[in-house]
Design a protein around this motif. Sequence first.
Motif, short mmCIF file in Angstrom:
data_model
loop_
_atom_site.label_atom_id
_atom_site.label_comp_id
_atom_site.label_asym_id
_atom_site.label_seq_id
_atom_site.Cartn_x
_atom_site.Cartn_y
_atom_site.Cartn_z
N ASP A 214 4.13 -6.85 32.29
CA ASP A 214 3.37 -7.61 33.30
C ASP A 214 1.94 -7.11 33.34
OD1 ASP A 214 5.51 -9.22 33.97
OD2 ASP A 214 6.12 -8.00 35.68
N GLN A 215 1.75 -5.81 33.19
CA GLN A 215 0.39 -5.26 33.18
C GLN A 215 -0.39 -5.77 31.97
OE1 GLN A 215 0.06 -1.00 33.51
NE2 GLN A 215 -2.11 -1.02 32.99
N ASP A 216 0.27 -5.82 30.79
CA ASP A 216 -0.38 -6.36 29.60
C ASP A 216 -0.82 -7.80 29.85
OD1 ASP A 216 0.04 -4.03 28.05
OD2 ASP A 216 1.99 -4.77 27.33
N LEU A 217 0.08 -8.60 30.41
CA LEU A 217 -0.24 -10.01 30.67
C LEU A 217 -1.42 -10.14 31.64
CD1 LEU A 217 3.37 -11.45 30.87
CD2 LEU A 217 1.70 -11.81 29.04
N ALA A 218 -1.44 -9.31 32.69
CA ALA A 218 -2.54 -9.34 33.65
C ALA A 218 -3.86 -8.98 32.98
CB ALA A 218 -2.24 -8.39 34.82
N GLU A 219 -3.83 -7.99 32.09
CA GLU A 219 -5.05 -7.60 31.38
C GLU A 219 -5.53 -8.69 30.44
OE1 GLU A 219 -4.52 -3.74 29.53
OE2 GLU A 219 -3.91 -2.84 31.43
N ALA B 196 -7.09 -11.44 32.55
CA ALA B 196 -8.43 -11.03 33.01
C ALA B 196 -9.43 -11.11 31.87
CB ALA B 196 -8.37 -9.61 33.58
N LEU B 197 -9.03 -10.71 30.68
CA LEU B 197 -9.91 -10.78 29.52
C LEU B 197 -10.25 -12.24 29.19
CD1 LEU B 197 -11.35 -9.47 27.11
CD2 LEU B 197 -9.19 -9.54 25.88
N LEU B 198 -9.26 -13.11 29.24
CA LEU B 198 -9.51 -14.53 28.97
C LEU B 198 -10.47 -15.13 29.99
CD1 LEU B 198 -5.93 -15.71 27.94
CD2 LEU B 198 -7.93 -15.45 26.46
N LYS B 199 -10.28 -14.77 31.26
CA LYS B 199 -11.21 -15.26 32.29
C LYS B 199 -12.62 -14.78 32.02
CE LYS B 199 -7.87 -15.73 36.02
NZ LYS B 199 -7.38 -15.17 37.29
N GLU B 200 -12.76 -13.54 31.64
CA GLU B 200 -14.09 -12.96 31.34
C GLU B 200 -14.72 -13.66 30.13
OE1 GLU B 200 -17.33 -10.66 32.03
OE2 GLU B 200 -15.54 -10.74 33.29
N LEU B 201 -13.91 -13.93 29.11
CA LEU B 201 -14.43 -14.56 27.90
C LEU B 201 -14.87 -16.00 28.14
CD1 LEU B 201 -11.86 -13.24 25.25
CD2 LEU B 201 -14.28 -12.60 25.46
N ARG B 202 -14.27 -16.69 29.10
CA ARG B 202 -14.61 -18.08 29.38
C ARG B 202 -15.89 -18.23 30.18
NH1 ARG B 202 -9.62 -21.78 29.15
NH2 ARG B 202 -8.14 -20.44 28.11
N ARG B 203 -16.39 -17.15 30.75
CA ARG B 203 -17.62 -17.22 31.58
C ARG B 203 -18.83 -17.44 30.73
NH1 ARG B 203 -16.87 -12.71 36.25
NH2 ARG B 203 -14.89 -13.47 36.94
#
Length: 129
Positions: free
Chosen positions: A114-119, A122-129
């Motif tokens: 679950d921690q891997d998925l959350a990370e 978060a990375l995908l959200k950051e990359l889409r900015r």
Amino acid sequence: MSDENDLKSERISEAEHAVMEALWEQSPLSAAEVCDRVCKERDWSMPTVKTLLGRLVAKGAVETEPDGRRFLYSPLIERAAYVGSESKRLVERLFGGRAAPLIAHLAENETLTDQDLAEIEALLKELRR
């Protein structure tokens, strides 16, 4: 330090990688100090460590510096550059150069926590900015 692309064509073996990890953690180190960090867990002897250090020097991954009657060893490549290069090589070789199939493979084999998925989210959200 240089990046992994400066290495000669020979790749770093798994055994050599263990030595590199010790040097990335702290350097410079003598062969005896490297052995203190890796020999017990790998059931290696000092001659094994010296052989591996010699190979890494020959590959341009490690440099030596005389220190009295011994040599001190330091990495010439950065860990981040090496990891990046090896990761890219893995994705190219096994997944046609695409990261999505790698992540799908990990998810399908239940190796993502679950921690891997959350990370990853978060990375995908950051990359889409």
